[in-house]
Design a protein around this motif. Sequence first.
Motif, short mmCIF file in Angstrom:
data_model
loop_
_atom_site.label_atom_id
_atom_site.label_comp_id
_atom_site.label_asym_id
_atom_site.label_seq_id
_atom_site.Cartn_x
_atom_site.Cartn_y
_atom_site.Cartn_z
N GLN A 69 67.66 11.36 -41.02
CA GLN A 69 67.22 10.28 -42.18
C GLN A 69 67.35 8.81 -41.79
O GLN A 69 66.78 7.72 -42.07
CB GLN A 69 67.77 10.81 -43.52
CG GLN A 69 67.08 12.12 -43.88
CD GLN A 69 67.53 12.66 -45.07
OE1 GLN A 69 68.62 12.11 -45.51
NE2 GLN A 69 66.86 13.50 -45.95
N GLU A 70 68.80 8.69 -41.25
CA GLU A 70 69.31 7.42 -41.17
C GLU A 70 68.38 6.67 -39.86
O GLU A 70 67.82 5.44 -39.82
CB GLU A 70 70.55 7.19 -40.59
CG GLU A 70 71.06 5.72 -40.36
CD GLU A 70 72.45 5.83 -39.84
OE1 GLU A 70 72.93 5.01 -39.40
OE2 GLU A 70 73.24 7.00 -40.19
N SER A 71 68.19 7.33 -38.94
CA SER A 71 67.05 6.98 -37.72
C SER A 71 65.88 6.89 -38.47
O SER A 71 65.11 5.69 -37.80
CB SER A 71 67.12 8.18 -36.67
OG SER A 71 65.98 7.77 -35.65
N VAL A 72 65.24 7.64 -39.16
CA VAL A 72 63.83 7.45 -39.51
C VAL A 72 63.64 5.93 -40.43
O VAL A 72 62.93 5.39 -40.26
CB VAL A 72 63.35 8.46 -40.59
CG1 VAL A 72 62.07 8.31 -41.24
CG2 VAL A 72 63.20 9.77 -39.55
N THR A 73 64.95 5.98 -41.21
CA THR A 73 64.79 4.65 -42.29
C THR A 73 64.94 3.42 -41.50
O THR A 73 64.17 2.46 -41.51
CB THR A 73 66.07 4.70 -43.19
OG1 THR A 73 65.88 5.99 -43.84
CG2 THR A 73 66.48 3.60 -43.70
N LYS A 74 65.85 3.43 -40.20
CA LYS A 74 65.91 2.14 -39.55
C LYS A 74 64.44 1.85 -38.67
O LYS A 74 64.01 1.00 -38.52
CB LYS A 74 66.77 2.59 -38.34
CG LYS A 74 68.47 2.19 -38.86
CD LYS A 74 69.26 2.58 -37.65
CE LYS A 74 70.75 2.65 -38.15
NZ LYS A 74 71.60 2.72 -37.09
N ALA A 75 63.69 3.15 -38.31
CA ALA A 75 62.62 2.99 -37.57
C ALA A 75 61.53 2.22 -38.61
O ALA A 75 60.75 1.56 -38.12
CB ALA A 75 62.17 4.23 -36.91
N ASP A 82 57.70 0.97 -45.81
CA ASP A 82 58.53 1.40 -46.87
C ASP A 82 59.43 2.38 -46.51
O ASP A 82 59.14 3.21 -45.81
CB ASP A 82 57.73 2.35 -48.06
CG ASP A 82 58.67 2.69 -49.07
OD1 ASP A 82 59.67 2.17 -49.38
OD2 ASP A 82 58.18 3.71 -49.79
N ALA A 83 60.65 1.83 -46.38
CA ALA A 83 61.85 2.94 -45.69
C ALA A 83 62.57 3.86 -46.42
O ALA A 83 63.81 4.36 -46.10
CB ALA A 83 62.88 1.79 -45.31
N THR A 84 61.80 4.15 -47.71
CA THR A 84 62.54 5.36 -48.68
C THR A 84 62.27 6.68 -47.74
O THR A 84 61.26 6.82 -47.40
CB THR A 84 62.24 5.42 -49.96
OG1 THR A 84 60.64 5.22 -49.78
CG2 THR A 84 62.53 4.12 -50.62
#
Length: 128
Positions: A69-75, A82-84
């Motif tokens: 999830q952190e990796s997806v948010t950063k990408a 939208d980074a949620t």
Amino acid sequence: MTGDGLGAEAELLIDRLTRDDIEGEEFTDQYTEAVEQLIEAKREGHEPPETPEREAPTGEVVDLMAALQESVTKARTARGEDATVHDMPKKPAAKKPAAKKTAKKQPAKKTAAKKTPKKATARKPRSA
């Protein structure tokens, strides 16, 4: 080739692959040394030496879902989206296919048996 030729070739191969220039504690054969100590202790009638306990590797336990999830948010942030990150929706339970209605079984119809004429087989005459 004869058996002697194979033995000579095997020794030649071993000699070519053996390296004496490698030194250091990380290159010692600890297993062979431990087996030699065990054999020596048994020969002399002593108890075998105790093996030292290996230290468990200290590694960090990683929560893979959190890391993903952190990796997806950063990408997404890097792309300007939208980074949620939301939880995945639950899949609805798969519906079972409706049971097929079977027709009432009826007795099989009897068909008239066809009569085939018997073929006459030639008989061999009996010899007396």
